[in-house]
Design an enzyme around this catalytic site. Structure first.
Site, PDB file in Angstrom:
ATOM      1  N   LYS A 164      13.929  24.019  60.990  1.00  0.00           N
ATOM      2  CA  LYS A 164      14.002  25.458  60.714  1.00  0.00           C
ATOM      3  C   LYS A 164      12.642  25.976  60.269  1.00  0.00           C
ATOM      4  CE  LYS A 164      14.586  27.279  56.889  1.00  0.00           C
ATOM      5  NZ  LYS A 164      14.944  27.704  55.521  1.00  0.00           N
ATOM      6  N   CYS A 223      34.783  40.812  54.117  1.00  0.00           N
ATOM      7  CA  CYS A 223      35.372  41.122  55.425  1.00  0.00           C
ATOM      8  C   CYS A 223      35.875  42.558  55.517  1.00  0.00           C
ATOM      9  CB  CYS A 223      36.500  40.146  55.748  1.00  0.00           C
ATOM     10  SG  CYS A 223      35.977  38.420  55.781  1.00  0.00           S
TER      11      CYS A 223
HETATM   12  S1  SF4 Z   1      31.697  38.053  60.213  1.00  0.00           S
HETATM   13 FE1  SF4 Z   1      33.889  37.511  59.904  1.00  0.00          FE
HETATM   14  S2  SF4 Z   1      33.878  36.199  58.037  1.00  0.00           S
HETATM   15 FE2  SF4 Z   1      31.889  37.284  58.106  1.00  0.00          FE
HETATM   16  S3  SF4 Z   1      32.214  39.104  56.866  1.00  0.00           S
HETATM   17 FE3  SF4 Z   1      32.601  39.699  58.981  1.00  0.00          FE
HETATM   18  S4  SF4 Z   1      34.837  39.492  59.240  1.00  0.00           S
HETATM   19 FE4  SF4 Z   1      34.264  38.338  57.368  1.00  0.00          FE
END
Ligand code: SF4
Length: 336
Positions: free
Chosen positions: A244, A321
């Protein structure tokens, strides 16, 4: 440093002091400026002279029967995540403010822009080494203190370990190791050394960041005239430098996209969004899986974009989320 231009090599990615690394994008700084094949074997007899194989393209005839003159063969599409374009678009929208810690304090922002190119590249590499398992804010503070002492290969080599350790504290794993009791490689928790699993190979013995920095600086002085190497193989050969860091150094210090820089944020988010054909267990495996389908022109953008997204929304624990534009498209949203 203002980025001068990104050139793609091999497969490609990360940010550039030359770039806005976690996305060698618009800001990418170009430090490099100023100097610097399937033929099958049917015989069962032992192979004495391995033959070169040729890669065959998978193609199909055009609908309607015989392939006519001038008809282009249809190449079978490779695998790609079904909703990745929309998911990426949503992440870009959520990251439009560019107000995550990585946007202001990432390693690509820690070098002295007024320093000679060679010194800037060294500072970029050093900041990347310090940033391992360390918050951007902590890395930035350590770099500031080091720069106040004159941050060059020579100054670091002349500095005693105790002083160097004090200047970079509390960067993760700054303390001199108690060999062979601690492992940098196996540790999962920032700033806390963990005992090596019994029987762990000697090559994984811990080398504190102080020691890695000293060893790498000595190699740079002896083999590269105080500069940093301009290839991933040479960079990962340096003590304490992983894939990385190498891809980010290529992007930021040399303005070259050599691959996708995958850290824990990118690894985690790629897994949640199922951006890899199969589940991957390490950032390096995730990098390989992403590079199989993600268009090369996006490699330099992904790191910075996902790192910031991981810092602000898709958190390691209790991701937000409800505030995420991808909640309806995310395979992991329901279970979190
Ligand atoms: S990408 Fe998926 S796990 Fe990540 S915050 Fe958004 S809904 Fe939640």
């Amino acid at each position: 440093m203002k980025a001068v231009g990104v050139r793609m090599v091999t497969r490609s990615r990360s940010r550039g002091p030359v770039a806005g690394p976690r996305g060698v994008g618009e800001d990418a700084v170009r430090l490099r400026m100023g100097e610097a094949a399937a033929e099958g074997r049917k015989s069962c007899s032992p192979v004495k002279h391995p033959q070169k194989t040729q890669r065959l393209k998978v193609a199909y005839e055009a609908p309607g029967g015989e392939k006519g003159e001038g008809t282009e063969p249809l190449v079978a599409p490779g695998w790609e995540p079904p909703d990745w374009r929309k998911q990426l678009e949503n992440i870009r929208a959520m990251r439009s403010g560019r107000d995550a810690p990585v946007d202001q304090l990432g390693a690509e922002h820690c070098y002295d822009p007024s320093a000679p190119p060679k010194v800037r590249r060294y500072q970029v590499l050093l900041s990347l080494m310090l940033s391992s398992q360390t918050k951007d804010q902590v890395t930035a503070g350590a770099m500031q203190r080091l720069r106040a002492h004159g941050l060059t290969v020579d100054s670091i080599l002349q500095m005693d370990d105790s002083t160097l350790g004090t200047l970079i504290y509390p960067v993760g794993f700054w303390r001199a190791a108690h060999p062979p009791a601690y492992s940098f490689v196996y540790s999962q928790r920032p700033r806390r050394a963990q005992a090596l699993p019994s029987g762990a190979p000697a090559g994984h013995r811990v080398q504190s960041k102080v020691k890695y920095i000293k060893q790498t600086s000595a190699i740079l002085q002896q083999r590269y005239g105080g500069d940093i190497p301009a290839s991933v193989p040479e960079l990962v050969a340096l003590p304490g430098v992983g894939p990385k860091m190498a891809h980010l150094a290529m992007a930021v210090a040399w303005g070259t996209v050599s691959g996708i820089a995958v850290d824990t944020h990118v690894h985690r988010i790629a897994g949640r969004l199922k951006w890899t054909k199969k589940a991957t267990k390490s950032p390096e495996k995730t990098r390989t899986a992403l590079e199989e389908w993600l268009p090369r022109e996006l490699w330099s953008e992904i790191n910075g974009l996902l790192v910031g997204f991981g810092q602000q929304t898709c958190l390691p624990v209790r991701p937000r989320c409800q505030a995420c534009l991808n909640r309806a498209l995310c395979p992991a949203a329901q279970g979190l």
